[in-house]
Design an enzyme around this catalytic site. Structure first.
Site, short mmCIF file in Angstrom:
data_model
loop_
_atom_site.label_atom_id
_atom_site.label_comp_id
_atom_site.label_asym_id
_atom_site.label_seq_id
_atom_site.Cartn_x
_atom_site.Cartn_y
_atom_site.Cartn_z
N LYS A 87 13.47 -6.90 6.77
CA LYS A 87 12.21 -7.77 6.46
C LYS A 87 12.60 -7.97 4.79
O LYS A 87 12.99 -6.72 3.84
CB LYS A 87 10.90 -6.73 5.86
C1 E4P Z 1 3.06 -6.31 6.89
O1 E4P Z 1 4.07 -7.12 6.87
C2 E4P Z 1 2.50 -6.58 5.63
O2 E4P Z 1 3.88 -6.39 4.26
C3 E4P Z 1 1.14 -5.92 5.58
O3 E4P Z 1 0.28 -6.64 6.18
C4 E4P Z 1 0.88 -6.26 4.07
O4 E4P Z 1 -1.06 -5.91 4.09
P1 E4P Z 1 -1.64 -5.35 2.75
O5 E4P Z 1 -2.13 -6.97 1.86
O6 E4P Z 1 -3.22 -4.56 3.82
O7 E4P Z 1 -1.21 -4.73 2.17
#
Ligand code: E4P
Length: 217
Positions: A87
Site C-alpha cells: 500500500k
Molecule cells: C483503508 O485503506 C484506509 O486506510 C482507511 O479506510 C481509512 O479510514 P479512516 O478515514 O476511517 O481512517
C-alpha cells in the site's frame, strides 16, 4: 462487490472470516499502531498472522514517504506472504513506486486518493487497487461516494484494470451506496459489516418463529 475488513485487529479479522464473507484485509499505520505492535519483527509477525487467517489480499502500508524508502520497505513487505498487497500513498514518489511494483508483478493499493486526477495516475501506473477515502471527504462536506462513482465511470470508459476499493467507510449506508456506485471492493469496519444484518422485522419475525417452534416441541 468484494468485502475487505479495514482493521489490523486479529479478533475482528477472525470474526469476519468466520462469517464466511471476507475477501481481504486493509491496514494502515494508524490501524497497526492501535494494535500496539512495535518494531519490524512484531509488525511482520502481525502481518503473518493476518495472512494466516484470510484467503484474500492483505494491504500492508509502507511508512516511508520517499521513493527509495518505499521500494525497500515494499519489497520486504511483499516477501512476507504472497497475499501481501503493497500500500503506497498517492504522491509523486508513491506513483513512481506503484509503477515499479506493478512492473515486477507485485500487487499495489494506491491510498489517500481524494480526486479523479489522482485515481487516473494510479491506474496509469498500474495499481491493482485505488483507494478513494469516502468518510474523510464527507467529513469536509464533500460527497465521497460521488468520487467513487466518478472513478468507476472513468475506469470503465477507458478500460483501466485497476479495481476501485472504496475506503474510509464509516457506516452501512456508505456500503449500500458503494454497491450502487459500482465499486469493485468496499473495505469496512466490522461494525459496518455487521450493521448490514440489522432489521427490526427480522428480529420480530424470528421471535414469533421461535415461540411457534416451541409449541411443537
Ligand atoms: C483503508 O485503506 C484506509 O486506510 C482507511 O479506510 C481509512 O479510514 P479512516 O478515514 O476511517 O481512517
Amino acid at each position: 462487490m468484494k468485502f475487505f475488513i479495514d482493521t489490523a485487529n486479529i479478533e475482528q479479522i477472525r470474526q469476519a472470516q468466520n462469517m464466511g464473507i471476507l475477501d481481504g484485509v486493509t491496514t494502515n499505520p494508524s490501524l497497526m499502531a492501535k494494535e500496539g505492535v512495535k518494531g519490524k519483527e512484531e509488525i511482520f509477525e502481525h502481518y503473518r498472522t493476518i495472512c494466516g487467517i484470510v484467503d484474500g489480499p492483505v494491504s500492508a502500508e509502507v511508512f516511508s514517504t520517499d521513493y527509495e524508502g518505499m521500494i525497500r520497505e515494499g519489497e520486504e513487505l511483499a516477501s512476507i506472504d504472497p497475499k501481501i498487497t503493497v500500500k503506497l500513498p498517492c504522491t509523486k514518489d508513491g506513483i513512481r513506486a506503484v509503477k515499479y511494483f506493478s512492473s515486477k508483478g507485485i500487487a499495489t493499493n494506491c491510498t489517500l486518493v481524494f480526486s479523479v486526477g489522482q485515481a487516473l495516475l494510479a491506474a496509469k501506473a498500474g495499481a491493482t487497487f485505488v483507494s478513494p477515502f469516502i468518510g474523510r471527504l464527507d467529513d469536509i462536506s464533500e460527497d465521497g461516494v460521488a468520487l467513487v462513482e466518478h472513478i468507476v465511470k472513468v475506469y470503465r470508459t477507458y478500460g483501466f484494470k485497476t479495481q476501485v476499493l472504496a475506503a474510509s467507510i464509516r457506516h452501512t449506508n456508505h456500503i449500500i451506496r458503494c454497491l450502487d456506485a459500482g465499486a469493485d471492493v468496499a473495505t469496512c469496519p466490522l461494525k459496518a459489516i455487521e450493521g448490514l444484518l440489522n432489521h427490526p422485522l427480522t428480529d420480530k419475525g424470528l421471535e414469533i418463529f421461535v415461540k411457534d417452534a416451541a409449541k411443537m416441541q
